[in-house]
Every structure is written in C-alpha cells, then in structure tokens.
Design an enzyme around this catalytic site. Structure first.
Site, short mmCIF file in Angstrom:
data_model
loop_
_atom_site.label_atom_id
_atom_site.label_comp_id
_atom_site.label_asym_id
_atom_site.label_seq_id
_atom_site.Cartn_x
_atom_site.Cartn_y
_atom_site.Cartn_z
CG ASP A 42 39.51 61.97 -32.57
OD1 ASP A 42 38.70 62.67 -32.85
OD2 ASP A 42 40.67 62.20 -32.70
CD GLU A 75 36.29 62.38 -36.13
OE1 GLU A 75 36.18 63.53 -36.82
OE2 GLU A 75 37.33 61.77 -36.08
C1 NOJ Z 1 38.41 64.97 -34.80
C2 NOJ Z 1 37.63 65.66 -33.95
O1 NOJ Z 1 36.39 65.54 -33.61
C3 NOJ Z 1 38.28 67.06 -33.93
O2 NOJ Z 1 37.77 67.82 -32.96
C4 NOJ Z 1 39.91 66.79 -33.55
O3 NOJ Z 1 40.52 68.06 -33.86
C5 NOJ Z 1 40.53 65.77 -34.46
N1 NOJ Z 1 39.62 64.52 -34.66
C6 NOJ Z 1 41.84 65.34 -34.08
O4 NOJ Z 1 42.01 64.48 -32.91
#
Ligand code: NOJ
Length: 590
Positions: free
Chosen positions: A233, A308
């Site tokens: 993440d 991500e």
């Molecule tokens: C990316 C995640 O996919 C999202 O759902 C989240 O709110 C943010 N990162 C913060 O962790």
C-alpha cells in the site's frame, strides 16, 4: 469520415500485418509474470456469520467461484485488527486477524484451501502508516515529546508562538491538513503528528531502524504462514523529503477523475510525482531492495511484491520493478485512460516500453476498491468530468453502454502481455452503486472533504451471489454493511453461471483462451490497416498461436479479415460478422 472504408481496408491480408512491434515474447514462465490476480475486498465478498460484514470463512467457502472463473491468484485487502477508520487500511496489529474477519486459524485455513485449489494468495501490507490504535502510537502518545517512542512517527512542534499552527502546509489525501495536534499527558495541547491520510492513520518514520526491522519481521511472519506475496500500500509514500518542506500543491495521489486521466496523457504539463516532498522519494528503493532479499531467501516458487505507487512519469514508476526490487507495480495509467482508441494504444505502447526497459512484465487493471468501477466509468462520454464517487444528484451513467464498453475494455486488457488484476464483481459486470444515500457512506474521504467528494463506497458494496436470497446471498442474513442497490439482483452470480453471453461466462472464456494460447507471455504488435478509432493488435503466444485483437471504439462496424476464426467476442457480431461499436474480438488465423 472517421472509419474510412473498413471493408476494403481489411478484406485482403496484406493490409493486416503487424506494423509496429511493441513487445517481445516472454520466455520466462514464472507464474506471476502473466498471472491473473483477483482482488477480494474482505468486507464485501462473502459473510459467513450474518453480521453484514464479509469475513475469512466466507471467502474460503466461496473460493471455488475463482477456480470456475479461472483466476491464478487472489489478493486480499487488509483483514488485520483495525478500528476500520479507513476500512482496514488503518492497521492496529500487523500479525493478527480482526475478530470481525475471523482468526489466524481462519487465515491459515483460507491459505490452505486456496493452495489446494491452486490459487496463490497475496496479502495487503500497509507500511506507510499504522492505526492510531497501534501499540507503538499509543506508546508514543504516552511517552511525550522528545521520547524515543515518538521518533517512530513524525511528531513535530507546531508553528507560531504557542505552536497552534501545523508544522507545515501539507494536506491530507482525504482532505484537510495532514497534521493533528495531540493533547499531552498534562492535558495541554502539545505536538502535532503527520498523517497523509486520515488522522487515525499516523505516518511511520521510515528513517528509523526499528520501523525497518519491524516490517521485515512482519514480512517473515506472513511468509512463514505460506502466503505467496504482498500488495504494498502507498509504496511511493514511505520516505519523506528531509525537513518536511512546505509544498504548494495538493498532497494528492492521482485520483479517479477524468482530470487525472487527462493528466496522464498530457505531455505539455508533466508533474513528476517526486517533486512533491511526500511521494516517490529516491530513498524508498533501498527499502524494497531489502524486502526483495527477504522474499528471495524463501526460495522458489517466487513470492512477490506488487507496488501500489501512483507515480508519474512511467519511467520513474518502473523503477519500483527493477530486478532487485518489486516484481510488479499497478499500471494506473491504463486504468485512467479514457475510452479513446488512440489514447489506449499510446498507453499500451508506453507501458510496455517502460516495463521492458527494466525487464519487468507490465500489469493491467481497470477497477479496484478505490475507483469507480469501469462498468460505470465507461457509461459516461469519454472526457466527462466527474467527482470521485457518484451520488443520486449527479448525472447518472448509461448502464448499458457502460457494460458493453466494460466488456470490450476487459477483453482488450486480457489480451495484453503481463499480469492482470481483476476486482471482485467485475466478472459479473457489476456497476457502482450510484444512488447510495449519503447517510450510508463510510469512506473517510466523504467525511473529511465535507461531502465535496463522495468517496469510494460506491465500488465497495457487498457482492450479489444469488438473486432471490436475502442480501442477494452475501451472507446468511439480509444485513450488508453498505446498502445494495436493487439492480444488483440482476447481476447475481447465480443468474450468470452457465448462461451463454453472460459477463461471467465471457470472463471465463477470456481467461481460458488467454491461458491456452499463452497470451500473458505473448509478443505484441500494432496492426496496420484500421481506422484511428480502432485498436488492432497481433499477439503471438510462446507456442506460436497468432491472435488478432480488434477493439472497435468507433461508430462504424469493422470487418474482420478473411481467414480468421473468432475465438471470443465481448458482444454480438453484426449479421455480416463485422465487429460493432464498443466491441472487442479475439480471432485466430485458421
Ligand atoms: C491505498 C488504498 O488502496 C486505499 O484504500 C487506502 O485508503 C489508502 N491507500 C491509504 O492506506
């Protein structure tokens, strides 16, 4: 005339020749380089105990849906103990399971069952921030200013004589300032802490060795339990620019808006992400190199890391997938590209070139839990401006057009070489809930932006499994943590299984043919001879299968060349066998 005489342009073979090579065949058959990975959002996939919230036993019980579909792996969004201030992306304990979702034994049972079914399991790792209910953050609050406990996060004194102003001007991705002031033990207002997201998500200080050691240990904890990888993440956010300097632009990730899409392809206004002191700092790469060494120490088969990372330009985004770093990164540029053939061709070309430059496979994705589902996004005219989230007062999408384009977009995506990510429900053609009552919304984006952004609840609504069951079969009760729109009944899995032409059966066929012909490892070339509003590609699989892929985004039907056999089509061909508007066909030379 846009689609100039498609019949004569395509009727003879010489015009149908691979014109521009985009990507060579991949000789490496390691599983993840071409895998189709299905994202499960645990809150919303299947509920086993009737509390209206999905859980791990619910997932285990339904895994056969994925073998039916033909996916290779699952990625589970977070299921760790969490106050759920950001639907689990606020982790209070990285080594356990939230009682709402089950127990560690349930996680072990899920992994074991998935492996029996030959599905790999990827879990979500959230290293940029913890929950404010994590033991380390509680200790930091208790220990007070200047303590070693506070050094594991970003605590600072405020500006101004009494420290009443935040330490810098950064904004939270969810809206408002990125700093929150704490009350110290003496009851007085004290220091501030940084949170790029919700105040309940304090950012870790990644310059601290204990933070680094802790996450390597967390990696091992889950690897020892047999998982096959991690989706990381906010991978581009861990390291901040020293001194945390002010930044005049919004502290944003690329969002799910048409504006963001325009940005991706707008060469005149490049905004490299690393100029922001919050994102894509060079220091993150050292962290991922150390994680890669941990994963590699587990030997084969490969266990993977997927970033991500909302990073521009693509040349910087692919740095995350150099051979000694992560295996994959999400290709958000593809997701953000509007339904315009030339833009899609450009992004496919750019993505493959960028990935090839570091020897990584590209990935492809159209939907996830943070963006409006593609069946809904594509129900608006390309270029339409809309907010992040759609409400009852907003212009509504054309659901029929959206679904037709979504099926065509998916058929295009699954023909591309590399890994592909699917988001739960897209195999049913599920649209967003676009009429959710505001009082039902739970996304912090909605609350922190004062309703200016509706947020991501629309794509997170519990799955419909059975049209005539309470809660459309989500669980044993009628309860669902977000309301399901009435229309979801028609999309239920039991309405589509075994039904020719259903979206579920289309996905199944696409995945089967993709696997049989090795399209995930194929070479790819642009094909000459089609109009500008058509995407025409030729994929040649490692076994030599030549597949012509034609996605028609124009208004005139496109004739296929003689001598091809249609393998799969996202919608009906017209009477003469031509490819209608918003339809993608895979065809093979006989
Ligand atoms: C990316 C995640 O996919 C999202 O759902 C989240 O709110 C943010 N990162 C913060 O962790």
């Amino acid at each position: 005339m846009r689609n100039h005489d498609p019949v004569t342009r395509t009727a003879s073979h010489p015009a149908i020749r691979p014109e521009v090579a985009l990507h060579p065949v991949d000789d490496n058959d390691t599983w993840w380089r071409s895998a189709v990975i299905y994202q499960i959002y645990p809150r919303s996939w299947a509920d086993s105990d009737g509390d209206g919230m999905g859980d791990l036993p619910g997932i285990t019980a339904r895994l056969e849906h994925l073998t039916y579909l033909g996916a290779d792996a699952i990625w589970l969004s977070p299921f760790y103990p969490s106050p759920q201030a950001d639907a689990g992306y606020d982790v209070a304990d990285y080594r356990d399971v939230d009682p709402r979702f089950g127990t560690l034994a349930d996680a072990d049972a899920l992994v074991a069952r998935a492996h029996e079914l030959r599905l790999k399991v990827i879990v979500d790792l959230v290293p940029n921030h913890s929950s404010d209910e994590h033991a380390w953050f509680r200790a930091a609050l208790a220990a007070g200013p200047g303590s070693p406990e506070r050094e594991r996060y970003h605590f600072r004194d405020g500006k101004g004589r009494r420290g009443t102003k935040p330490p810098n001007n950064w904004e939270s991705v969810f809206g408002g300032t990125a700093w929150t002031r704490v009350t110290e033990r003496d009851g007085r207002p004290g220091q501030w802490y940084l949170h790029l997201f919700d105040p309940k998500q304090p950012d870790f200080n990644w310059d601290h060795q204990q933070v680094r050691a802790e996450f390597e240990s967390v990696l091992r904890f889950w690897l020892d339990r047999g998982i096959d990888g991690f989706r990381v993440d906010v991978a581009h956010g861990l390291v901040k620019k020293p001194g945390l300097p002010d930044w005049s632009r919004r502290t944003n990730m690329l969002g799910d808006t048409e504006e963001a899409a325009a940005h991706v392809l707008d060469a005149t206004e490049p905004q490299p992400t690393h100029l922001s002191p919050c994102w894509d700092q060079d220091g993150v790469h050292e962290i991922y190199r150390s994680w890669r060494a941990v994963l590699d120490s587990y030997g084969g088969p490969d266990r993977i890391l997927c970033a991500e990372a909302w990073v521009e330009p693509p040349e910087r985004a692919v740095l995350y997938t150099r051979p000694d770093e992560m295996h994959q990164a999400f290709n958000f540029d593809f997701l953000l590209t509007p339904w315009i053939a030339q833009d899609l061709v450009a992004v496919i070309q750019q993505s493959l070139a960028a990935a090839d430059s570091v020897g990584a496979p590209s990935t492809w994705v159209l939907s996830n839990h943070d963006v409006v589902r593609h069946a809904t996004r594509l129900g608006y005219a390309p270029g339409t401006k809309r907010r992040n989230g759609i409400g009852a007062d907003d212009p509504q999408p054309d659901r029929k057009v959206g679904l037709k384009r979504a099926r065509a977009a998916t058929a295009l995506m699954l023909a591309l070489p590399g890994g592909a990510y699917l988001y739960q429900g897209e195999e049913l053609g599920l649209p967003d809930s676009t009429t959710m009552p505001d009082e039902a919304r739970q996304d912090p984006t909605y609350l922190r932006s004062g309703g200016a952004e509706l947020g991501r609840d629309g794509c997170r609504v519990p799955m419909p499994w059975a049209r005539d069951a309470p809660g459309f079969g989500f669980g044993p009760s009628a309860g669902t943590w977000l309301p399901q729109p009435e229309v979801y009944g028609a999309y239920a899995a039991d309405q589509q299984r075994g039904v020719a032409d259903s979206t579920l059966e289309l996905y199944r066929t696409l995945l089967r043919v993709r696997r049989e012909l090795g399209l995930g490892r194929a070479s790819l070339a642009l094909v000459d001879g089609y109009a500008a509003d058509v995407v025409a590609l030729e994929a040649v699989g490692p076994g030599g299968a030549r597949v012509l892929v034609v996605a028609n985004l124009g208004t005139a039907a496109v004739q296929l060349p003689e001598g091809v056999e249609v393998l799969v089509t996202s919608g009906r061909l017209d009477g003469g066998g031509a490819v209608p508007t918003d339809t993608t066909v895979w065809a093979r030379w006989r």
